[in-house]
Design a protein around this motif. Structure first.
Motif, mmCIF file in Angstrom:
data_model
loop_
_atom_site.group_PDB
_atom_site.id
_atom_site.type_symbol
_atom_site.label_atom_id
_atom_site.label_comp_id
_atom_site.label_asym_id
_atom_site.label_seq_id
_atom_site.Cartn_x
_atom_site.Cartn_y
_atom_site.Cartn_z
ATOM 1 N N GLU A 63 -10.093 -3.150 74.017
ATOM 2 C CA GLU A 63 -9.578 -2.256 73.251
ATOM 3 C C GLU A 63 -8.576 -1.130 73.563
ATOM 4 O OE1 GLU A 63 -13.973 -1.749 70.359
ATOM 5 O OE2 GLU A 63 -13.778 -1.181 72.572
ATOM 6 N N ILE A 64 -8.810 -0.848 74.896
ATOM 7 C CA ILE A 64 -7.848 0.122 75.412
ATOM 8 C C ILE A 64 -6.451 -0.629 75.475
ATOM 9 C CG2 ILE A 64 -6.943 1.337 77.361
ATOM 10 C CD1 ILE A 64 -10.226 1.604 78.078
ATOM 11 N N ILE A 65 -6.414 -1.788 75.892
ATOM 12 C CA ILE A 65 -5.000 -2.491 75.864
ATOM 13 C C ILE A 65 -5.278 -4.049 75.896
ATOM 14 C CG2 ILE A 65 -4.840 -2.494 78.520
ATOM 15 C CD1 ILE A 65 -1.728 -2.185 76.294
ATOM 16 N N ALA A 120 -5.169 -0.799 81.914
ATOM 17 C CA ALA A 120 -5.844 0.201 81.021
ATOM 18 C C ALA A 120 -5.503 1.501 81.516
ATOM 19 C CB ALA A 120 -7.371 -0.053 81.074
ATOM 20 N N PRO A 121 -5.661 1.834 82.824
ATOM 21 C CA PRO A 121 -5.425 3.371 83.259
ATOM 22 C C PRO A 121 -3.727 3.393 83.167
ATOM 23 C CG PRO A 121 -6.545 2.255 84.815
ATOM 24 C CD PRO A 121 -6.473 1.323 83.815
ATOM 25 N N ASN A 158 -20.094 4.339 79.772
ATOM 26 C CA ASN A 158 -19.596 3.068 79.871
ATOM 27 C C ASN A 158 -18.362 2.528 79.426
ATOM 28 O OD1 ASN A 158 -20.402 0.625 81.086
ATOM 29 N ND2 ASN A 158 -20.597 -0.564 79.052
ATOM 30 N N PHE A 159 -17.545 3.871 79.660
ATOM 31 C CA PHE A 159 -16.153 3.527 79.112
ATOM 32 C C PHE A 159 -15.221 2.840 80.186
ATOM 33 C CE2 PHE A 159 -11.696 5.107 79.019
ATOM 34 C CZ PHE A 159 -11.554 5.040 77.583
ATOM 35 N N GLY A 160 -14.497 1.929 79.454
ATOM 36 C CA GLY A 160 -13.594 1.019 80.293
ATOM 37 C C GLY A 160 -14.407 -0.239 80.725
ATOM 38 N N CYS A 161 -15.374 -0.736 80.137
ATOM 39 C CA CYS A 161 -16.162 -2.006 80.491
ATOM 40 C C CYS A 161 -15.303 -3.299 80.127
ATOM 41 C CB CYS A 161 -17.507 -1.886 79.791
ATOM 42 S SG CYS A 161 -17.416 -1.975 77.949
ATOM 43 N N ALA A 181 -17.322 2.171 83.403
ATOM 44 C CA ALA A 181 -17.632 0.785 84.204
ATOM 45 C C ALA A 181 -16.883 0.804 85.338
ATOM 46 C CB ALA A 181 -16.918 -0.192 83.329
ATOM 47 N N ARG A 182 -17.633 0.418 86.305
ATOM 48 C CA ARG A 182 -16.899 0.393 87.935
ATOM 49 C C ARG A 182 -15.562 0.445 88.378
ATOM 50 N NH1 ARG A 182 -15.715 -2.910 92.168
ATOM 51 N NH2 ARG A 182 -16.053 -4.403 90.893
ATOM 52 N N ILE A 183 -15.052 -0.780 87.640
ATOM 53 C CA ILE A 183 -13.580 -1.155 88.093
ATOM 54 C C ILE A 183 -12.738 0.037 87.379
ATOM 55 C CG2 ILE A 183 -11.834 -2.993 88.031
ATOM 56 C CD1 ILE A 183 -14.084 -5.124 87.642
ATOM 57 N N PHE A 184 -12.952 0.126 86.022
ATOM 58 C CA PHE A 184 -12.136 1.035 85.414
ATOM 59 C C PHE A 184 -12.022 2.526 86.292
ATOM 60 C CE2 PHE A 184 -11.171 4.624 82.710
ATOM 61 C CZ PHE A 184 -10.024 4.381 82.070
ATOM 62 N N ARG A 185 -13.338 2.951 86.571
ATOM 63 C CA ARG A 185 -13.272 4.156 87.153
ATOM 64 C C ARG A 185 -12.592 4.256 88.616
ATOM 65 N NH1 ARG A 185 -15.730 8.018 90.590
ATOM 66 N NH2 ARG A 185 -15.898 6.309 92.078
#
Lengths: 174, 428
Positions: A20-22, A75-76, A65-68, A93-97
């Motif tokens: 959804e982000i990209i 995305a960033p 759970n943003f960025g799952c 979500a871990r990877i996004f963070r």
């Protein structure tokens, strides 16, 4: 060091994912700048219109759970090239963070009750946020009032922000 | 105090422990594909650091869009290809030899018990099936991995999921993992490793364990992981036989990476599958899971069988068994993508490819393509796909499309009827 200040974009849903982000169809781009027009293109929210709501914003406040989903650092980057370098959420979500801090950007978690309150009492159209990284405090201004909200950031995450990201940090140390 | 599998792996790979709560670990392998690696390569060049820490530990493949579909994807392939040549990366797989990363790398024997692996791809958790720690990372982590051979992680808490009961006929590893995600949610294992254990896992072959671990990330997990055992060893034996005097010696080595009986878990969940029915997703989150029976009136436009979740030989076998002497519904487009050339060849030899083609399927070359709406089967607005892939996000296979995740047997049965349907292999 980067500043983490500016107008706030509120995204009122949990589990907003990286597609959804990209969307994946833009992952064929080989520059970050090319991602700029497509940020949040597939996000369908009653309160949100990408072409109306993204311009001029520097901070996102959202739910859990943003960025799952996908590992795409696009995305960033898509936030970064739109001038947004701080995302505040109930959880990530871990990877996004990790990707955010690896780029020298910030992904900060606040307790659910604080996020709930921000969504319910603050004027979502006209909110400004200033980050004080010495006192670990966000100053949130809306409705003519300013409120201070404390936050936590680990020493490692702070070191990444100060170094400007993980490549520079790791290259010096390992 | 006893340790989990991942704690043992971290202890044997730690190179730094900054601030006490961060583990910088040495990497045994860095996997690369043409979507997330080129920007890392470009950035290393721009920094004047176009180096790799060890070309023998870097494995690269062009898999997401192959053959290239346009100039942009051709450039992505070219950047990866030129870089692999420049740095003498021997294990680089291009047209004719390439396949879906999480299928081809295990098939080549690149993952061993106790290994640490990163890749710029969230489904890297698949490789935990071998008792390895394998995590999806972003491009920056990948870039540092390529340059320095290290990656940083927070302390890996582990959730143990004990899968008990005997799997009913016509129900598969895909149904198990869907039921687990439906139970614990898309945020249920965030920042955790899931250790899959229990008799059901012990009796699974490596293909099924890979399907199980592949979707751990859909519950937010860093990695799914299975205890290495004789099944792991038999799969890897052709690759490791020169390194050990006997299978017993190899197993003794692999056994270092079994969890201690008194290992401390963040949580232990018992998940009984004795009465599990075939599962399918609805909606846009992998946790939106129901039994196929509850979704049977859902009409479909496309069926996709393939991907890093379910594009392996057992998956094609299950679908072919359902499709034998059948035709797919005239309103359905069927697409099957064997995940690697080896799988494609084996499917040819076993007659599956003929079964698929006789039924009316289009058989494509190995690629990720349709799973993420990049090529080879993108949906139009309003279309519905029965898919053996791992993500049903809004727009995932094409803007405005709906994806229902399911096992290959269910997908094959649905292709025949034109509606989401339980396969005739299922006897509930």
């Amino acid at each position: 060091m980067k500043k983490f200040n500016g107008k706030v974009l509120f995204l009122d849903r949990a589990d907003i994912n990286t597609d959804e982000i990209i969307p994946a169809k833009y992952l064929t781009e080989n520059s970050k700048q090319a991602l700029k027009p497509y940020l949040l293109e597939d996000l369908e929210l009653d309160s949100f219109l990408a072409e109306r709501d993204i311009a001029g914003k520097s901070v996102v406040i959202t739910r859990s759970n943003f960025g799952c989903g996908s590992s795409r650092e696009h995305a960033p980057w898509a936030f970064e090239v739109n001038g947004i370098n701080l995302v505040i959420a109930e959880s990530f979500a871990r990877i996004f963070r990790q990707n955010m801090f690896n780029c020298g950007m910030m992904a900060i978690e606040l307790p659910r009750e604080v996020i709930d309150r921000l969504f319910s009492v603050i004027d979502q159209k006209d909110t400004e946020l200033e980050t004080d990284l010495e006192k670990n405090v966000f100053k949130i201004s809306a409705n003519g009032k300013t409120e201070e909200i404390p936050f936590a950031i680990s020493d490692f995450d702070r070191a990444l922000v100060e170094a400007g990201g993980w490549v520079d940090y790791a290259d010096l140390k390992y | 105090m006893g340790r989990t599998i991942v704690e043992k792996i971290f202890d044997s790979h730690r190179v730094d422990n900054p601030f006490g709560d961060i583990h910088v670990i040495r990497l045994d392998a860095v996997f690369c594909h043409e979507i997330t690696t080129p920007i890392a390569i470009n950035d290393l060049e721009a920094r004047g650091k176009d180096r790799v820490y060890d070309p023998s530990k870097i494995k690269a493949v062009i898999d997401h869009v192959t053959p290239a579909k346009d100039s942009k994807t051709a450039i992505q392939g070219k950047i990866l290809r030129d870089w692999a040549r420049r740095h003498k990366i021997r294990d680089f797989f291009d047209i004719g030899h390439n396949g879906v990363c999480h299928a081809i790398f295990p098939e080549k024997g690149f993952v061993r018990p106790g290994y640490t692996v990163i890749m710029g791809d969230s489904h890297t958790c698949t490789h935990g099936a071998f008792g390895a720690f394998a995590a999806g990372v972003g491009t920056t982590d990948l870039e540092v991995g390529i340059l320095k051979g290290v990656c940083a992680f927070r302390h890996p808490k582990t959730i143990k999921i004990d899968i008990t009961g005997r799997l009913p006929k016509g129900v598969y590893a895909k149904d198990i993992i869907l039921s687990i995600i439906g139970r614990i949610g898309v945020n249920g294992a965030t920042n955790r490793v899931i250790e899959f254990s229990g008799h059901a896992v012990e009796s699974m072959n490596m293909e099924s364990r890979m399907t199980l671990c592949n979707m751990a990330v859909e519950a937010g997990a860093t990695c799914g992981i299975c205890t290495p055992d004789m099944t792991t060893l038999e799969y890897l034996w052709e690759f490791v036989k020169d390194e050990f005097p006997s299978k017993e010696a190899a197993m003794a080595e692999f056994s270092h990476y079994k969890p201690d009986p008194d290992a401390v878990y963040d949580k232990i969940i018992e998940h009984n599958i004795g009465t599990l029915e075939p599962q399918v997703t609805y909606g846009y989150k992998p946790e939106n899971v129901r039994s196929v029976r509850e979704m049977e009136k859902t009409k479909i436009d496309q069926v996709y069988i393939g991907s890093c979740t379910n594009g392996r030989i057992d998956d094609l076998a299950a679908a072919a068994e359902v499709l034998q002497d059948q035709k797919i519904n005239s309103g359905v487009r069927g697409i099957v993508s064997p995940a690697t050339p080896k799988i494609f060849n084996e499917a040819l030899e076993r007659g599956y490819i003929k079964i698929f083609m006789d039924a009316g399927f289009c058989v494509t070359n190995p690629t990720c393509g349709a799973c993420l709406g990049m090529s080879n089967g993108v949906l139009a607005d309003g279309e519905i796909c029965a898919s053996t892939t791992n993500r049903n996000f809004n727009g995932r296979m094409g803007k405005g499309g709906m994806v229902h995740l399911m096992s290959p047997a269910t997908a094959a049965a649905s292709a025949i009827s034109g509606y989401i349907t339980n396969s005739n292999l299922y006897q509930g």
